[in-house]
Design an enzyme around this catalytic site. Structure first.
Site, PDB file in Angstrom:
ATOM      1  N   HIS A  69      92.483  34.181  88.554  1.00  0.00           N
ATOM      2  CA  HIS A  69      93.019  32.958  89.104  1.00  0.00           C
ATOM      3  C   HIS A  69      94.409  33.111  89.272  1.00  0.00           C
ATOM      4  O   HIS A  69      95.111  32.320  90.144  1.00  0.00           O
ATOM      5  CB  HIS A  69      92.635  32.084  88.097  1.00  0.00           C
ATOM      6  CG  HIS A  69      92.221  30.621  88.754  1.00  0.00           C
ATOM      7  ND1 HIS A  69      92.772  30.044  89.752  1.00  0.00           N
ATOM      8  CD2 HIS A  69      91.115  29.885  88.397  1.00  0.00           C
ATOM      9  CE1 HIS A  69      92.292  28.877  89.936  1.00  0.00           C
ATOM     10  NE2 HIS A  69      91.242  28.699  89.267  1.00  0.00           N
ATOM     11  N   ASP A  77      82.064  33.491 106.802  1.00  0.00           N
ATOM     12  CA  ASP A  77      81.259  34.376 107.959  1.00  0.00           C
ATOM     13  C   ASP A  77      81.378  35.646 108.028  1.00  0.00           C
ATOM     14  O   ASP A  77      82.533  35.968 108.697  1.00  0.00           O
ATOM     15  CB  ASP A  77      81.144  33.290 109.234  1.00  0.00           C
ATOM     16  CG  ASP A  77      80.091  33.789 110.007  1.00  0.00           C
ATOM     17  OD1 ASP A  77      79.339  34.899 110.030  1.00  0.00           O
ATOM     18  OD2 ASP A  77      80.233  33.434 111.297  1.00  0.00           O
TER      19      ASP A  77
END
Length: 432
Positions: A156, A376
């Site tokens: 993170h 994508d």
């Protein structure tokens, strides 16, 4: 349906570095970045439509994306004043290709007992042998049907959810043969960015430093019929403003879902609570890039926490609409994070939350509008996005699932101990 024998065969991880030479040096981090150091997050992107050689396509695109996003290929280092920094070494990120012995549908990834657990579809920091592991780990698992799952685990410290979605969209664009847009270059160092208020940093440090707990990960779904019913009740009860004032905005799906899960968890755990009138809290993440004035393309950590507090009994016995109102009040305070220094969070942390156990706080984060649904790699967006945490430091719930929510509102819940799991799921089932 699940396959009888489900096996995921992984290649040995290799390091994928930038495809070109990148700048060296040490990158200064914010206090929020430093507070999140060494907290891994995992996102799983489930693709039903096949593409040609998905592992190789993603690997090549990843290497190219690491040129403009070169800090992601760096290593965690010690910074000034006890904080963290990123050494831009170009060391690369860990990458593995994998094959599953069944089809995606047979794997039952959204089932209560999946044939392949989510942990098998991503690399983990626990499995890394390097003393200075990479800031990002990626695994591409191809299934017998041609579908595939891209599992991404990241420290993170390098990016929040918005930032990681931005990076992965860039990898996807390159995998599809597109060029990255020049108009908005990625930014990891923004010297004009204000630090988040100390109470938010303290709350984050407290979260990250909590010991690991065995909260089982379960994919849950709240029916749309329940969500819509509560929304209708809210409209009915708040349809007209008082004394000619404007009526309040409709309640959101997030607010209803979060209120329901908060109550389900309280009801599942209250029987074993030592003090049923002790405080319990709901904390949720909120993107504050706009309030902070972050530069376009910035992918570091710029989020705060909304906080709602009540007694355990009030949450367990209360009406969902009352909890929705508490959550709406907490959301309304978020835009004032920098203006008032997170005064409400400071007051609660310095007051009744001082003696609260970590198990008494439910942390919720929503991935719906971060951009993960738009990642994508060549066959369209993911059919499903799933989240997980390698180190379950606090009870958490990650709202993810399908973009169209046609199956209901889904999340990965890792928010109760094993002893409370059955009761928690029974409460969720009653929502239908």
């Amino acid at each position: 349906m699940s396959c009888r024998v489900s096996v995921v065969t992984k290649s040995s991880p290799l390091l994928v570095g930038p495809s070109e030479t990148t700048p060296a040096g040490t990158l200064r981090l914010t206090a929020m970045d430093s507070a999140l150091a060494s907290l891994p997050m995992t996102a799983l992107f489930v693709y039903e439509r096949p593409i040609t050689q998905p592992a190789e396509a993603v690997r090549r695109a990843l290497s190219r994306a690491l040129v403009p996003y070169y800090p992601v290929a760096g290593r965690l280092a010690a910074g000034a004043h006890g904080g963290a920094a990123i050494a831009c070494t170009g060391g690369g990120v860990a990458f593995a290709a994998a094959l599953a012995s069944c089809a995606l549908q047979e794997a039952g990834l959204a089932d209560a007992r999946p044939a392949i657990p989510v942990e098998g579809l991503a690399l983990s920091y626990a499995g890394q042998r390097a003393e200075d592991p990479s800031l990002l780990l990626m695994q591409v698992t191809e299934f017998s049907c041609g579908g595939f799952v891209v599992g991404v685990t990241w420290d993170h410290v390098v990016a929040d959810g918005v930032g990681m979605a931005q990076f992965l969209q860039a990898v996807g664009e390159l995998a599809r043969g597109l060029a990255l847009p020049d108009a908005v270059p990625p930014v990891r160092l923004d010297s004009s960015l204000p630090e988040l208020p100390p109470p938010i940093i303290s709350m984050t440090k407290s979260l990250v430093s909590s010991p690991h707990s065995e909260f089982p990960s379960t994919y849950i779904t709240v029916p749309l019929s329940f969500i819509n019913r509560i929304k209708a009740e809210f409209r009915r009860d708040n349809g007209n403003g008082d004394n000619g004032a404007a009526a309040p905005a409709p309640c959101s799906t997030f607010e209803v879902f979060t209120a329901a899960i908060w109550r389900c968890r309280a009801r599942a755990t209250i029987a074993s609570a030592a003090d049923k009138d002790a405080p319990t809290a709901l904390a949720f993440t909120a993107n504050v890039r706009k309030q902070a004035g972050a530069k376009d393309g910035y992918y570091g950590n710029v989020f705060t926490f909304g906080l709602a507090v009540a007694t355990l009994r009030a949450v367990a016995d209360g009406d969902v609409l009352d909890l929705v109102k508490l959550i709406r009040d907490a959301k309304a305070r978020v835009p004032c994070t920098f203006a008032d220094g997170a005064a409400y969070v400071a007051g609660e942390m310095g007051g009744r939350l001082q003696v609260m156990r970590p198990y008494d706080v439910l942390y919720v984060t929503s991935w719906w509008n971060l951009g993960f649904d738009d990642v994508d790699f060549g066959g369209g967006g993911a059919a499903r996005v799933m989240g997980n945490m390698e180190r379950k430091v606090v009870p958490g719930c990650i709202l993810c699932g399908r973009k169209d929510k046609k199956d209901g509102v889904a999340a990965m819940a890792l928010c109760v101990k094993e002893e409370h799991k059955e009761a928690f799921h029974a409460e969720i089932a009653r929502l239908g």
